[in-house]
Design an enzyme around this catalytic site. Structure first.
Site, PDB file in Angstrom:
ATOM      1  N   LEU A 125       0.827  -1.199   0.000  1.00  0.00           N
ATOM      2  CA  LEU A 125       0.000   0.000   0.000  1.00  0.00           C
ATOM      3  C   LEU A 125       0.868   1.258   0.000  1.00  0.00           C
ATOM      4  O   LEU A 125       0.659   2.171  -0.793  1.00  0.00           O
ATOM      5  CB  LEU A 125      -0.932   0.009   1.216  1.00  0.00           C
ATOM      6  CG  LEU A 125      -1.805   1.256   1.410  1.00  0.00           C
ATOM      7  CD1 LEU A 125      -2.784   1.421   0.242  1.00  0.00           C
ATOM      8  CD2 LEU A 125      -2.581   1.170   2.731  1.00  0.00           C
ATOM      9  N   THR A 126       1.865   1.308   0.866  1.00  0.00           N
ATOM     10  CA  THR A 126       2.656   2.524   1.086  1.00  0.00           C
ATOM     11  C   THR A 126       3.547   2.864  -0.104  1.00  0.00           C
ATOM     12  O   THR A 126       4.148   1.980  -0.724  1.00  0.00           O
ATOM     13  CB  THR A 126       3.524   2.362   2.340  1.00  0.00           C
ATOM     14  OG1 THR A 126       2.676   2.069   3.457  1.00  0.00           O
ATOM     15  CG2 THR A 126       4.326   3.608   2.632  1.00  0.00           C
ATOM     16  N   ARG A 268      19.235  -9.068  40.545  1.00  0.00           N
ATOM     17  CA  ARG A 268      20.176  -7.943  40.544  1.00  0.00           C
ATOM     18  C   ARG A 268      20.257  -7.334  41.942  1.00  0.00           C
ATOM     19  O   ARG A 268      19.241  -6.928  42.513  1.00  0.00           O
ATOM     20  CB  ARG A 268      19.717  -6.899  39.532  1.00  0.00           C
ATOM     21  CG  ARG A 268      20.490  -5.584  39.567  1.00  0.00           C
ATOM     22  CD  ARG A 268      21.923  -5.744  39.175  1.00  0.00           C
ATOM     23  NE  ARG A 268      22.561  -4.444  38.974  1.00  0.00           N
ATOM     24  CZ  ARG A 268      23.879  -4.246  38.990  1.00  0.00           C
ATOM     25  NH1 ARG A 268      24.692  -5.270  39.183  1.00  0.00           N
ATOM     26  NH2 ARG A 268      24.366  -3.050  38.789  1.00  0.00           N
ATOM     27  N   ILE A 337      15.215  -0.011  34.381  1.00  0.00           N
ATOM     28  CA  ILE A 337      15.398  -0.887  35.532  1.00  0.00           C
ATOM     29  C   ILE A 337      16.661  -1.728  35.379  1.00  0.00           C
ATOM     30  O   ILE A 337      17.373  -1.995  36.361  1.00  0.00           O
ATOM     31  CB  ILE A 337      14.153  -1.770  35.739  1.00  0.00           C
ATOM     32  CG1 ILE A 337      12.967  -0.897  36.175  1.00  0.00           C
ATOM     33  CG2 ILE A 337      14.410  -2.859  36.776  1.00  0.00           C
ATOM     34  CD1 ILE A 337      11.638  -1.632  36.233  1.00  0.00           C
ATOM     35  N   GLU A 363       0.996   0.071   9.811  1.00  0.00           N
ATOM     36  CA  GLU A 363      -0.444  -0.185   9.694  1.00  0.00           C
ATOM     37  C   GLU A 363      -1.275   0.955  10.293  1.00  0.00           C
ATOM     38  O   GLU A 363      -2.325   0.732  10.902  1.00  0.00           O
ATOM     39  CB  GLU A 363      -0.812  -1.530  10.315  1.00  0.00           C
ATOM     40  CG  GLU A 363      -0.157  -2.688   9.564  1.00  0.00           C
ATOM     41  CD  GLU A 363      -0.773  -4.027   9.872  1.00  0.00           C
ATOM     42  OE1 GLU A 363      -1.997  -4.085  10.100  1.00  0.00           O
ATOM     43  OE2 GLU A 363      -0.028  -5.013   9.872  1.00  0.00           O
ATOM     44  N   GLU A 367      -1.099   8.652  15.358  1.00  0.00           N
ATOM     45  CA  GLU A 367      -1.878   9.835  15.019  1.00  0.00           C
ATOM     46  C   GLU A 367      -3.093   9.475  14.168  1.00  0.00           C
ATOM     47  O   GLU A 367      -4.208   9.984  14.387  1.00  0.00           O
ATOM     48  CB  GLU A 367      -1.000  10.854  14.286  1.00  0.00           C
ATOM     49  CG  GLU A 367       0.081  11.503  15.153  1.00  0.00           C
ATOM     50  CD  GLU A 367       1.280  10.603  15.409  1.00  0.00           C
ATOM     51  OE1 GLU A 367       2.122  10.965  16.258  1.00  0.00           O
ATOM     52  OE2 GLU A 367       1.395   9.529  14.775  1.00  0.00           O
TER      53      GLU A 367
END
Length: 381
Positions: A125-126, A268, A337, A363, A367
């Site tokens: 499509l693009t 950790r 983290i 896809e 926005e």
């Protein structure tokens, strides 16, 4: 909304989880570093029925629904976002578009190849001037007797250089905007089809992304999908389902990053304690886990409605925008983290963070999703 999974659905989820942990996760770092598209893995995925998830058994597919599809993509995405993207693009876009709008002859001839993994599918499509504005499509298809002649190029096409065929949107009339765009099924063995530039991407690096070039590519007339001029309408319907798949992929990436961070925070040590015992770490983990569960609920709601045959334009967009942006936030907190280790390739969270970002773009950008949601809720009122 009943979220209790059936025993069959749980079995599918567990099977894919086991496969992903055994065959995908151990290779993810190397595939990402080398930008290697794992053909051998996709052959295995085809054997497991994971490349024809939504396709009926009569065409060689698994005959499953969107709920199962979400479970499958979450597990694959948790292991490697790039592989998950390839599975999503193949299933939701190319294969599903052919199933929904192809003639019986086209479906019988090509769906079994796609569903089995013998062929890998793409979706075009693009273009350079037609991203969010699909109405800017410039690729043309001109009727010449019993054939269509296609000319143009497509950008950012998943599987353009490793695939076997693509659905391609092309302009069949001079009428501007969304009108006059038609969809075609284009096998890559047709003369005049070739891959162009391969993109060197930030994330999803084992997923092939290239341009697709069409130079006087001749197709039989019956390779037109549906009616002439309905390509844009078809694409929007396909994307309603495709956005559920990207939401599921985002969910998987986020959950994988969360799981890795929980494990890391337990072992950790800082100041003589596991960092999981620190209040700020726990607050971050709580927010990450809440976001993942909220994304799962939105995604499963869209999937269930889709399985009922309902229109899911709003629900798909809500799931995609929330899950994809959650995946980015979870990935970033996972890196934070992990500290300095999170910024190295020794741990999977940096890759999850990079992979997640594409889910807010492909896809339909975040926005565009917000525009779709606002349009539909205003229309409803």
């Amino acid at each position: 909304m009943d979220l209790e999974l059936t025993q069959d659905q749980l079995s599918i989820r567990d099977m894919v989880r086991d496969f992903a942990r055994r065959e995908i996760a151990p290779n993810a770092v190397a595939w990402d570093r080398e930008q290697h598209f794992p053909h051998e893995l996709f052959a295995q995925l085809g054997e497991l029925g994971l490349l024809g998830v939504l396709i009926p058994e009569e065409f060689g597919g698994a005959g499953l629904g969107y709920v199962e599809y979400v479970l499958i993509l979450e597990e694959i995405g948790a292991a490697d976002g790039g592989v998950g993207l390839g599975v999503a693009a193949h299933n939701s876009l190319c294969t599903n578009h052919l199933f929904l709008f192809g003639s019986d002859e086209l479906k019988s001839g090509y769906l079994p190849k796609l569903a089995s993994g013998e062929w890998i599918g793409a979706w075009g499509l693009t273009e350079a001037e037609a991203g969010s504005d699909a109405g800017g499509t410039r690729t043309t298809a001109v009727r010449d007797g019993d054939e269509w002649v296609l000319n143009g190029s497509k950008n950012f096409i998943t599987h353009a250089s490793v695939g076997s065929a693509s659905v391609v949107m092309a302009r069949t009339s001079k009428e501007g905007g969304h009108h006059g765009i038609s969809a075609f099924f284009v096998p890559f063995d047709r003369p005049g089809v070739s891959p162009g530039k391969k993109e060197d991407k930030l994330g999803m690096r084992c997923s092939d992304t290239s341009s697709l070039v069409l130079e006087d590519c001749r197709l039989p007339a019956d390779h037109l999908l549906g009616a002439e001029g309905e390509g844009f309408i078809q694409a929007m319907k396909v994307l309603d389902g495709g956005r559920i798949s990207i939401a599921a992929l985002s969910l998987g990436i986020a959950r994988g990053a969360l799981d890795a961070t929980i494990d890391y925070s337990r072992v950790r040590q800082q100041f003589g304690k596991p960092i999981a015992s620190f209040q700020l770490t726990r607050a971050k983990l709580a927010d990450m886990a809440t976001g993942v569960e909220a994304a799962r609920l939105l995604t499963m709601r869209a999937a269930m409605l889709k399985d009922r045959g309902e229109t899911t334009t709003v629900e798909s967009s809500m799931a995609k925008v929330f899950a994809s942006e959650t995946a980015v936030r979870v990935g970033e907190e996972a890196v934070q983290i992990h500290g300095g280790y999170g910024y190295t390739t020794d741990y999977p969270v940096e890759r999850a963070w990079r992979d997640a970002k594409l889910c807010t773009i492909g896809e339909g950008t975040s926005e565009i999703q917000r525009l779709v949601i606002a349009r539909e809720i205003l229309k409803a009122r």
